[in-house]
Design a protein around this motif. Sequence first.
Motif, mmCIF file in Angstrom:
data_model
loop_
_atom_site.group_PDB
_atom_site.id
_atom_site.type_symbol
_atom_site.label_atom_id
_atom_site.label_comp_id
_atom_site.label_asym_id
_atom_site.label_seq_id
_atom_site.Cartn_x
_atom_site.Cartn_y
_atom_site.Cartn_z
ATOM 1 N N UNK A 84 3.015 -0.332 18.125
ATOM 2 C CA UNK A 84 2.418 -0.082 16.745
ATOM 3 C C UNK A 84 2.978 0.782 15.672
ATOM 4 N N UNK A 85 3.454 0.138 14.544
ATOM 5 C CA UNK A 85 4.214 1.136 13.382
ATOM 6 C C UNK A 85 3.255 1.509 12.596
ATOM 7 N N UNK A 86 3.435 2.824 11.982
ATOM 8 C CA UNK A 86 2.860 3.196 10.715
ATOM 9 C C UNK A 86 3.293 2.567 9.489
ATOM 10 N N UNK A 119 10.891 -4.152 5.139
ATOM 11 C CA UNK A 119 9.751 -3.789 5.720
ATOM 12 C C UNK A 119 8.813 -3.323 4.619
ATOM 13 N N UNK A 120 8.721 -4.376 3.574
ATOM 14 C CA UNK A 120 7.725 -4.330 2.550
ATOM 15 C C UNK A 120 7.034 -5.760 2.656
ATOM 16 N N UNK A 141 2.561 -3.139 0.961
ATOM 17 C CA UNK A 141 2.609 -2.353 2.424
ATOM 18 C C UNK A 141 4.061 -2.051 2.718
ATOM 19 N N UNK A 142 4.532 -0.610 3.031
ATOM 20 C CA UNK A 142 5.649 -0.370 3.298
ATOM 21 C C UNK A 142 5.468 -0.096 5.030
ATOM 22 N N UNK A 143 6.396 -0.605 6.038
ATOM 23 C CA UNK A 143 6.422 -0.376 7.389
ATOM 24 C C UNK A 143 7.405 0.537 7.668
ATOM 25 N N UNK A 144 6.872 1.797 8.336
ATOM 26 C CA UNK A 144 8.097 2.832 8.900
ATOM 27 C C UNK A 144 8.711 2.339 10.086
ATOM 28 N N UNK A 145 9.483 3.170 10.441
ATOM 29 C CA UNK A 145 9.999 2.955 11.708
ATOM 30 C C UNK A 145 9.190 3.952 12.987
#
Length: 154
Positions: A84-86, A119-120, A141-145
Motif C-alpha cells: 500500500x502506497x502513501x 500517479x495522479x 490525489x497524488x500517489x507517492x512511491x
Amino acid sequence: MNFGSDFLRSIDVLTLLPQRRPFVMIDHLTAIDEVTTVTTLLVTPDNIFAEGDRLNPCSMVEIIAQTCAARMGFMNKYIYHNEVKLGFIGSIRNLCLTRAPRMGETLTTSIRIIEEVMQLTLVEATVMAGEETVATAEMKIAISDICAKMEESR
C-alpha cells in the motif's frame, strides 16, 4: 474486476489505509470496479471530527480522501500484489457541503474516476446520508512511491 460484497465486507480497511485510529474515516469497502469505489462510515461520538451531535464539515474532505486511499490500497494489495502506497491530496475543487452528518447516520461515499495519469488520479465524489447528499467534490490525489508502514490491525 468483479468482487462480491461478502469478500469486500470481510476486508479489514486498516489493511488498505495508511491512516490509523482514531483518524480512520471509513468502516467498510462495499463496492469497487474499474471506475467506481464505495465505502461506508457509521457516525459515532468517538469520531475525531465529532462536535456535539454532528461531524465537523472538514470530515467530508477526509472521508472522500480515505475512500480514494481505500481504492488505491485495494488495487495495490489485491490486483497488483504490491505494498500500500502513501497518497496526498493534490487539490479539491467544487466542494459543496449541504449539511453536517448527524450521530448515528451511516454515510455512503462514492468516488468515480474521471482521469488517471501516471500517479495522479482525479475523482468526483458524493457523500450520502441515506438518500440525502451531504457533500460533493472533485479531488485530485497524488500517489507517492513511499510504501505505507502498515501495522497489524487491532
